[in-house]
Write a protein that holds these residues in place. Structure first.
Motif, PDB file in Angstrom:
ATOM      1  N   GLY A   1       0.824  -1.209   0.000  1.00 47.84           N
ATOM      2  CA  GLY A   1       0.000   0.000   0.000  1.00 47.84           C
ATOM      3  C   GLY A   1       0.857   1.257   0.000  1.00 47.84           C
TER       4      GLY A   1
ATOM      5  N   LYS B   1      -3.602   5.140   3.354  1.00 44.42           N
ATOM      6  CA  LYS B   1      -2.904   5.240   4.645  1.00 44.42           C
ATOM      7  C   LYS B   1      -2.479   3.856   5.135  1.00 44.42           C
ATOM      8  CE  LYS B   1      -3.133   9.643   5.817  1.00 44.42           C
ATOM      9  NZ  LYS B   1      -4.416  10.309   5.954  1.00 44.42           N
TER      10      LYS B   1
ATOM     11  N   ASP C   1      -0.490   0.806   4.991  1.00 46.80           N
ATOM     12  CA  ASP C   1       0.753   0.495   4.297  1.00 46.80           C
ATOM     13  C   ASP C   1       0.779  -0.905   3.701  1.00 46.80           C
ATOM     14  OD1 ASP C   1       2.988   2.313   6.570  1.00 46.80           O
ATOM     15  OD2 ASP C   1       1.645   2.975   4.969  1.00 46.80           O
TER      16      ASP C   1
ATOM     17  N   ARG D   1      -8.425  -7.604  10.449  1.00 45.89           N
ATOM     18  CA  ARG D   1      -8.283  -6.967  11.758  1.00 45.89           C
ATOM     19  C   ARG D   1      -7.810  -5.529  11.600  1.00 45.89           C
ATOM     20  NH1 ARG D   1      -3.470  -5.565  13.904  1.00 45.89           N
ATOM     21  NH2 ARG D   1      -2.530  -7.527  13.364  1.00 45.89           N
ATOM     22  N   LYS D   2      -6.838  -5.292  10.732  1.00 40.02           N
ATOM     23  CA  LYS D   2      -6.313  -3.946  10.534  1.00 40.02           C
ATOM     24  C   LYS D   2      -7.360  -3.035   9.896  1.00 40.02           C
ATOM     25  CE  LYS D   2      -2.226  -2.796  10.650  1.00 40.02           C
ATOM     26  NZ  LYS D   2      -0.908  -2.258  10.374  1.00 40.02           N
TER      27      LYS D   2
ATOM     28  N   PHE E   1      -9.880  -1.961  12.602  1.00 34.18           N
ATOM     29  CA  PHE E   1      -9.310  -0.948  13.476  1.00 34.18           C
ATOM     30  C   PHE E   1      -9.260   0.395  12.764  1.00 34.18           C
ATOM     31  CE2 PHE E   1      -6.843   0.835  16.824  1.00 34.18           C
ATOM     32  CZ  PHE E   1      -5.997   1.735  16.206  1.00 34.18           C
ATOM     33  N   HIS E   2      -8.780   0.384  11.534  1.00 33.43           N
ATOM     34  CA  HIS E   2      -8.629   1.626  10.774  1.00 33.43           C
ATOM     35  C   HIS E   2      -9.973   2.297  10.569  1.00 33.43           C
ATOM     36  CE1 HIS E   2      -6.325   4.167   8.018  1.00 33.43           C
ATOM     37  NE2 HIS E   2      -7.365   4.161   7.240  1.00 33.43           N
TER      38      HIS E   2
ATOM     39  N   PHE F   1     -11.366   3.416  14.413  1.00 37.08           N
ATOM     40  CA  PHE F   1     -10.582   4.153  15.385  1.00 37.08           C
ATOM     41  C   PHE F   1      -9.650   5.174  14.787  1.00 37.08           C
ATOM     42  CE2 PHE F   1     -12.316   1.793  18.666  1.00 37.08           C
ATOM     43  CZ  PHE F   1     -12.295   0.445  18.385  1.00 37.08           C
ATOM     44  N   GLN F   2      -9.734   5.432  13.474  1.00 38.11           N
ATOM     45  CA  GLN F   2      -8.853   6.451  12.908  1.00 38.11           C
ATOM     46  C   GLN F   2      -9.627   7.437  12.050  1.00 38.11           C
ATOM     47  OE1 GLN F   2      -5.440   4.717  10.978  1.00 38.11           O
ATOM     48  NE2 GLN F   2      -4.412   4.549  12.923  1.00 38.11           N
TER      49      GLN F   2
END
Lengths: 109, 223
Positions: free
Chosen positions: B66, B168, B170, B214-215, B218-219, B222-223
Motif C-alpha cells: 500500500g 494510509k 501500508d 483486523r487492521k 481498526f482503521h 478508530f482512525q
C-alpha cells in the motif's frame, strides 16, 4: 493497616517521583504526568482505605471490592493498550511519509 | 488516446526474477512512463527494473505494498500524470489488458476502473477462491460496496481519483481501503474483466486474510 497497604503506598510514592522525573526530561507531558500521578495516588488511597473500595463495590453492584479493582484494572489496561496501538499506527504512518519523501527526492536527483 | 500521460505504477518486493519481463511487457504496449517502487528489497530488483527502462524509486526500508503504491502515485502525480495504472510486479497481470482498464476512465465513463478476475480467469485455486469470496463479503460489510472481486491489484484511475486515493494502510489492507475511499469520495467506478495468471507461490493465506481484516476494522473505527 496490613503490610500490603504499606507496600502499595511506598510503590505509589516511588512511581510518582519517577513520573515527575520523566516529566522534567520532557518524556511525559504535563497532562500525562498528572494522569499517572492521579492513578498512583488513587492506588495509595484505596490501599489505605480499603473500606472505600467495599463501599464503591456495593454501590456499583459488584460482589467484592477486589472484584471491582480487577474489573477496573482490566478496563484500564484495555484502554491503555488501545491508546498504545493507535500511537504505534500513527508512528508507522509518519515513518512511511519520511520514507516516501526520501524515495521521491532520490529519484528526482 | 495518447499514452504519454499514462503512468504505470508497479510496487515490487524481491521481484528480481520477474520485473524485467513485466517492465518489458508493459513497455511493449507503448507505455513509457513505468514507475517501479522497490519496497525495501534487494538491489537486483532495482537494477533489473532500471535496465529494462523503468524509473525506480527505492524505499530504504520495507513499508508494504500500500505504501509503495502511494509513493509511486505521488511521484506520478508530481510528474503530471493524467492517468495512473496499478500493475503487479510478479507477472500475474497482463500488459495487453491495460488499455481495457484505461478505456472507461479515458472516455470519462468512470474515475477508476477495477479489475475483476472471475470472468476471464479459469484456473483459480480452490483455497484462493475461498479467501477471495470471504474478502468480497468482508469488503461489502465494511464499505457497503458489493464488488465482483477483492484484492485485485489491477486498477486504472484518472488524476482526480489518484489524488483522493490517499492510501494510509501500508500493507495489504490498502485494497479494502481503496474501496472505502472510492465510496467516501463518491468516485465513479467500473469493473473490467481481467486475466490473472497464478504462479506456484501465489497467494494470500487465510491467516494473512485474517490479519488484513483486523487492521481494516481498526482503521475504520478508530482512525
Amino acid at each position: 493497616m496490613i503490610l500490603l497497604s504499606w507496600i502499595f503506598v511506598a510503590a505509589s510514592i516511588l512511581l510518582t517521583i519517577k513520573t515527575w522525573n520523566k516529566h522534567s526530561k520532557n518524556h511525559l507531558t504535563l497532562i500525562e504526568s498528572l494522569f499517572w500521578t492521579t492513578l498512583w495516588a488513587a492506588i495509595a488511597v484505596l490501599s489505605l482505605l480499603p473500606g472505600l473500595t467495599s463501599s464503591l463495590s456495593t454501590i456499583l453492584g459488584v460482589g467484592r471490592a477486589v472484584d471491582l479493582l480487577i474489573y477496573t484494572a482490566i478496563l484500564a489496561l484495555f484502554y491503555l493498550v488501545f491508546r498504545l496501538y493507535a500511537k504505534i499506527e500513527a508512528l508507522q504512518q509518519d515513518i512511511t511519509s519520511i520514507v516516501r519523501e526520501q524515495a521521491i527526492r532520490d529519484a528526482d536527483d | 488516446m495518447t499514452k504519454d500521460n499514462v503512468y504505470i505504477v508497479i510496487a515490487a518486493y524481491y521481484e528480481a526474477d520477474t520485473i524485467t519481463d513485466v517492465v518489458n511487457d508493459v513497455d511493449s504496449e507503448g507505455y513509457d512512463n513505468i514507475i517501479v517502487v522497490n519496497d525495501g528489497s534487494d538491489h537486483a530488483t532495482t537494477e533489473n527494473a532500471r535496465q529494462a527502462g523503468a524509473t525506480v524509486l527505492e524505499h530504504p526500508i520495507n513499508r508494504g505494498q500500500g505504501a509503495a503504491l502511494r509513493t509511486g502515485m505521488e511521484y506520478a502525480l508530481r510528474q503530471g500524470a493524467d492517468y495512473i495504472v496499478h500493475f503487479d510486479a510478479d507477472g500475474q497481470h497482463h500488459a495487453d489488458e491495460i488499455q481495457d482498464l484505461l478505456q472507461p476512465v479515458q472516455t470519462d465513463e468512470a474515475d477508476i476502473a477495477l479489475g475483476k478476475r472471475f470472468e476471464k480467469t479459469t484456473d483459480i485455486p480452490v483455497a484462493k477462491r475461498v479467501v477471495l469470496y470471504g474478502a468480497i463479503l468482508f469488503q461489502f460489510v465494511l464499505t457497503g460496496m458489493l464488488l465482483s472481486d477483492a484484492h485485485n491489484g489491477f486498477r486504472a484511475m484518472n488524476r482526480e481519483a489518484a489524488k483522493k486515493l490517499n492510501i494510509k494502510q501500508d500493507r495489504m489492507g490498502h485494497a479494502t481501503e481503496i474501496i472505502e475511499l472510492i465510496k467516501r469520495h463518491g468516485l465513479r467506478y467500473k469493473e473490467v474483466p481481467v486475466t490473472i495468471t497464478y504462479n506456484d507461490e501465489d497467494g494470500q493465506s487465510i491467516w494473512n486474510a485474517i490479519k488484513i481484516a483486523r487492521k481494516n476494522i481498526f482503521h475504520k473505527f478508530f482512525q
